[in-house]
Design a protein around this motif. Structure first.
Motif, PDB file in Angstrom:
ATOM      1  N   LYS A 197     -43.255 -47.932  20.063  1.00 25.83           N
ATOM      2  CA  LYS A 197     -41.950 -47.490  19.578  1.00 25.83           C
ATOM      3  C   LYS A 197     -42.081 -46.037  19.152  1.00 25.83           C
ATOM      4  CE  LYS A 197     -40.889 -52.056  17.869  1.00 25.83           C
ATOM      5  NZ  LYS A 197     -41.091 -52.940  16.779  1.00 25.83           N
ATOM      6  N   ILE A 198     -40.968 -45.337  19.229  1.00 30.35           N
ATOM      7  CA  ILE A 198     -40.902 -43.973  18.719  1.00 30.35           C
ATOM      8  C   ILE A 198     -39.832 -43.985  17.640  1.00 30.35           C
ATOM      9  CG2 ILE A 198     -40.614 -41.537  19.306  1.00 30.35           C
ATOM     10  CD1 ILE A 198     -41.216 -42.324  22.222  1.00 30.35           C
ATOM     11  N   PRO A 199     -40.227 -44.201  16.398  1.00 31.67           N
ATOM     12  CA  PRO A 199     -39.245 -44.443  15.340  1.00 31.67           C
ATOM     13  C   PRO A 199     -38.310 -43.275  15.057  1.00 31.67           C
ATOM     14  CG  PRO A 199     -41.474 -44.345  14.438  1.00 31.67           C
ATOM     15  CD  PRO A 199     -41.599 -44.315  15.922  1.00 31.67           C
ATOM     16  N   PHE A 200     -38.728 -42.061  15.353  1.00 32.81           N
ATOM     17  CA  PHE A 200     -37.906 -40.895  15.040  1.00 32.81           C
ATOM     18  C   PHE A 200     -37.579 -40.082  16.292  1.00 32.81           C
ATOM     19  CE2 PHE A 200     -40.697 -41.643  11.295  1.00 32.81           C
ATOM     20  CZ  PHE A 200     -39.722 -42.139  10.448  1.00 32.81           C
ATOM     21  N   TRP A 201     -37.317 -40.767  17.392  1.00 30.23           N
ATOM     22  CA  TRP A 201     -37.012 -40.084  18.651  1.00 30.23           C
ATOM     23  C   TRP A 201     -35.702 -39.299  18.534  1.00 30.23           C
ATOM     24  CZ3 TRP A 201     -39.623 -39.099  23.010  1.00 30.23           C
ATOM     25  CH2 TRP A 201     -38.909 -38.657  24.127  1.00 30.23           C
ATOM     26  N   GLN A 202     -34.701 -39.927  17.972  1.00 30.29           N
ATOM     27  CA  GLN A 202     -33.403 -39.273  17.822  1.00 30.29           C
ATOM     28  C   GLN A 202     -33.453 -38.237  16.710  1.00 30.29           C
ATOM     29  OE1 GLN A 202     -30.945 -39.922  19.955  1.00 30.29           O
ATOM     30  NE2 GLN A 202     -32.198 -41.460  20.981  1.00 30.29           N
ATOM     31  N   HIS A 203     -32.551 -37.282  16.780  1.00 30.59           N
ATOM     32  CA  HIS A 203     -32.514 -36.199  15.785  1.00 30.59           C
ATOM     33  C   HIS A 203     -31.691 -36.601  14.564  1.00 30.59           C
ATOM     34  CE1 HIS A 203     -34.651 -33.357  18.249  1.00 30.59           C
ATOM     35  NE2 HIS A 203     -33.898 -33.709  19.261  1.00 30.59           N
ATOM     36  N   LYS A 204     -32.015 -37.744  14.022  1.00 28.80           N
ATOM     37  CA  LYS A 204     -31.356 -38.181  12.798  1.00 28.80           C
ATOM     38  C   LYS A 204     -32.123 -37.634  11.609  1.00 28.80           C
ATOM     39  CE  LYS A 204     -29.724 -42.459  14.885  1.00 28.80           C
ATOM     40  NZ  LYS A 204     -29.855 -43.900  14.946  1.00 28.80           N
ATOM     41  N   GLU A 205     -31.451 -37.551  10.488  1.00 28.90           N
ATOM     42  CA  GLU A 205     -32.121 -37.061   9.289  1.00 28.90           C
ATOM     43  C   GLU A 205     -33.174 -38.060   8.846  1.00 28.90           C
ATOM     44  OE1 GLU A 205     -30.791 -35.638   4.875  1.00 28.90           O
ATOM     45  OE2 GLU A 205     -29.455 -35.209   6.560  1.00 28.90           O
ATOM     46  N   ARG A 206     -34.325 -37.543   8.469  1.00 31.90           N
ATOM     47  CA  ARG A 206     -35.399 -38.390   7.969  1.00 31.90           C
ATOM     48  C   ARG A 206     -36.110 -37.658   6.849  1.00 31.90           C
ATOM     49  NH1 ARG A 206     -37.145 -36.401  13.466  1.00 31.90           N
ATOM     50  NH2 ARG A 206     -35.478 -37.802  13.926  1.00 31.90           N
ATOM     51  N   THR A 207     -36.742 -38.427   6.003  1.00 34.17           N
ATOM     52  CA  THR A 207     -37.432 -37.842   4.863  1.00 34.17           C
ATOM     53  C   THR A 207     -38.940 -38.028   5.021  1.00 34.17           C
ATOM     54  OG1 THR A 207     -37.449 -39.886   3.567  1.00 34.17           O
ATOM     55  CG2 THR A 207     -35.490 -38.467   3.365  1.00 34.17           C
ATOM     56  N   ARG A 208     -39.653 -37.363   4.173  1.00 37.53           N
ATOM     57  CA  ARG A 208     -41.109 -37.537   4.115  1.00 37.53           C
ATOM     58  C   ARG A 208     -41.435 -39.003   3.846  1.00 37.53           C
ATOM     59  NH1 ARG A 208     -45.860 -34.841   2.729  1.00 37.53           N
ATOM     60  NH2 ARG A 208     -47.147 -35.927   1.209  1.00 37.53           N
ATOM     61  N   GLN A 209     -40.670 -39.620   2.935  1.00 31.27           N
ATOM     62  CA  GLN A 209     -40.911 -41.022   2.600  1.00 31.27           C
ATOM     63  C   GLN A 209     -40.660 -41.930   3.799  1.00 31.27           C
ATOM     64  OE1 GLN A 209     -42.361 -42.049  -0.354  1.00 31.27           O
ATOM     65  NE2 GLN A 209     -42.622 -43.911   0.865  1.00 31.27           N
ATOM     66  N   ASP A 210     -39.672 -41.614   4.631  1.00 29.26           N
ATOM     67  CA  ASP A 210     -39.430 -42.398   5.847  1.00 29.26           C
ATOM     68  C   ASP A 210     -40.673 -42.406   6.739  1.00 29.26           C
ATOM     69  OD1 ASP A 210     -36.767 -42.948   5.133  1.00 29.26           O
ATOM     70  OD2 ASP A 210     -36.020 -41.168   6.180  1.00 29.26           O
ATOM     71  N   VAL A 211     -41.287 -41.242   6.887  1.00 33.79           N
ATOM     72  CA  VAL A 211     -42.491 -41.126   7.713  1.00 33.79           C
ATOM     73  C   VAL A 211     -43.649 -41.891   7.067  1.00 33.79           C
ATOM     74  CG1 VAL A 211     -44.225 -39.499   8.588  1.00 33.79           C
ATOM     75  CG2 VAL A 211     -41.784 -38.979   8.810  1.00 33.79           C
ATOM     76  N   ILE A 212     -43.815 -41.749   5.776  1.00 38.64           N
ATOM     77  CA  ILE A 212     -44.866 -42.480   5.062  1.00 38.64           C
ATOM     78  C   ILE A 212     -44.663 -43.988   5.218  1.00 38.64           C
ATOM     79  CG2 ILE A 212     -45.733 -43.040   2.743  1.00 38.64           C
ATOM     80  CD1 ILE A 212     -45.413 -40.030   2.091  1.00 38.64           C
ATOM     81  N   ASN A 213     -43.423 -44.451   5.139  1.00 36.08           N
ATOM     82  CA  ASN A 213     -43.144 -45.880   5.306  1.00 36.08           C
ATOM     83  C   ASN A 213     -43.561 -46.377   6.684  1.00 36.08           C
ATOM     84  OD1 ASN A 213     -42.098 -45.953   2.722  1.00 36.08           O
ATOM     85  ND2 ASN A 213     -39.967 -45.890   3.383  1.00 36.08           N
ATOM     86  N   VAL A 214     -43.285 -45.600   7.733  1.00 30.71           N
ATOM     87  CA  VAL A 214     -43.685 -45.991   9.091  1.00 30.71           C
ATOM     88  C   VAL A 214     -45.205 -46.030   9.193  1.00 30.71           C
ATOM     89  CG1 VAL A 214     -43.756 -45.192  11.494  1.00 30.71           C
ATOM     90  CG2 VAL A 214     -41.591 -45.267  10.271  1.00 30.71           C
ATOM     91  N   LEU A 215     -45.873 -44.993   8.686  1.00 26.78           N
ATOM     92  CA  LEU A 215     -47.327 -44.932   8.790  1.00 26.78           C
ATOM     93  C   LEU A 215     -48.019 -45.974   7.907  1.00 26.78           C
ATOM     94  CD1 LEU A 215     -47.835 -41.061   8.967  1.00 26.78           C
ATOM     95  CD2 LEU A 215     -47.920 -42.728  10.845  1.00 26.78           C
ATOM     96  N   SER A 216     -47.323 -46.476   6.885  1.00 29.76           N
ATOM     97  CA  SER A 216     -47.894 -47.511   6.012  1.00 29.76           C
ATOM     98  C   SER A 216     -48.132 -48.820   6.751  1.00 29.76           C
ATOM     99  CB  SER A 216     -46.980 -47.752   4.809  1.00 29.76           C
ATOM    100  OG  SER A 216     -46.965 -46.619   3.981  1.00 29.76           O
ATOM    101  N   ASN A 217     -47.467 -49.021   7.878  1.00 30.93           N
ATOM    102  CA  ASN A 217     -47.641 -50.242   8.670  1.00 30.93           C
ATOM    103  C   ASN A 217     -48.806 -50.156   9.644  1.00 30.93           C
ATOM    104  OD1 ASN A 217     -45.380 -51.608   7.558  1.00 30.93           O
ATOM    105  ND2 ASN A 217     -44.053 -50.289   8.770  1.00 30.93           N
ATOM    106  N   VAL A 218     -49.468 -49.005   9.694  1.00 29.68           N
ATOM    107  CA  VAL A 218     -50.542 -48.791  10.658  1.00 29.68           C
ATOM    108  C   VAL A 218     -51.859 -49.351  10.118  1.00 29.68           C
ATOM    109  CG1 VAL A 218     -51.929 -47.009  11.793  1.00 29.68           C
ATOM    110  CG2 VAL A 218     -49.442 -46.766  11.670  1.00 29.68           C
TER     111      VAL A 218
END
Length: 197
Positions: free
Chosen positions: A95-116
């Protein structure tokens, strides 16, 4: 007498880190696959785009996405993958969670990487800019685990094996920061996982 320069190491004159990331990510999730076979399939998949110079220049997320997709499809055609613990077959998906140019925060990225966590069947391929004022480059790597403090890499080119999240910015507009030299590009995060079928 002419001065003889030091020989260049792999990675100093090429932009193949994306292909190594694909190879290393898949091999983390299925250690029985030979790295050389994955790498050959990865390059074969990439060359279908018809832009071989990118092996030298480096690759963007679209090319990495297409190459990863083709490599996975080729592996699925060759092999059936079985999870002994779950007693089920599995496939690779990403999956590419941030493919679209929607607004995202640092915490959004941390949340995705927390599942790794590669032990649980999930890794991430990420691209980042590194600039501490003295050195500057773009790089693809594999994150094999994130414990909330460190991003643990599985890297092809001698990068740090543990990047403290406090050293990383996300989508920063300023290229240089000596205290936080890593700038994770959120749109260049691909999450690869083993999915039971």
């Amino acid at each position: 007498m002419a001065v003889i320069s030091r020989p260049k190491r792999q990675g100093q004159l090429d932009g193949a880190c994306g292909f190594y990331s694909i190879t290393n990510a898949i091999a983390l999730l299925e250690p029985e696959l030979e790295h050389s076979e994955i790498f050959e399939l990865t390059l074969e998949s990439f060359f279908k785009d018809g832009l071989p110079i990118r092996v030298v220049q480096g690759t963007g997320r679209g090319s990495i996405k297409d190459t990863l997709s083709r490599t996975i499809n080729a592996l699925h055609e060759r092999y059936r993958f079985y999870d002994n613990k779950a007693k089920k077959n599995y496939i690779f998906e990403f999956k590419i969670p941030f493919w679209q140019h929607k607004e995202r925060t640092r915490q959004d990225v941390i949340n995705v990487l927390s599942n790794v966590n590669y032990r649980n069947g999930t890794v991430a391929l990420i691209a980042y800019e590194y600039n501490d004022g003295d050195h500057s480059y773009l790089h693809w790597t594999v994150i094999k685990e994130f414990d909330g403090i460190y991003l643990y890499t599985h890297d092809s080119d001698g990068e740090k094996t543990a990047i403290c999240i406090d050293e990383a910015r996300v989508d920063a507009l300023h290229s240089k920061n000596s205290a936080r030299p890593y700038n994770i590009i959120s749109s260049h995060i691909l999450v690869l996982s083993r999915e039971l079928i």
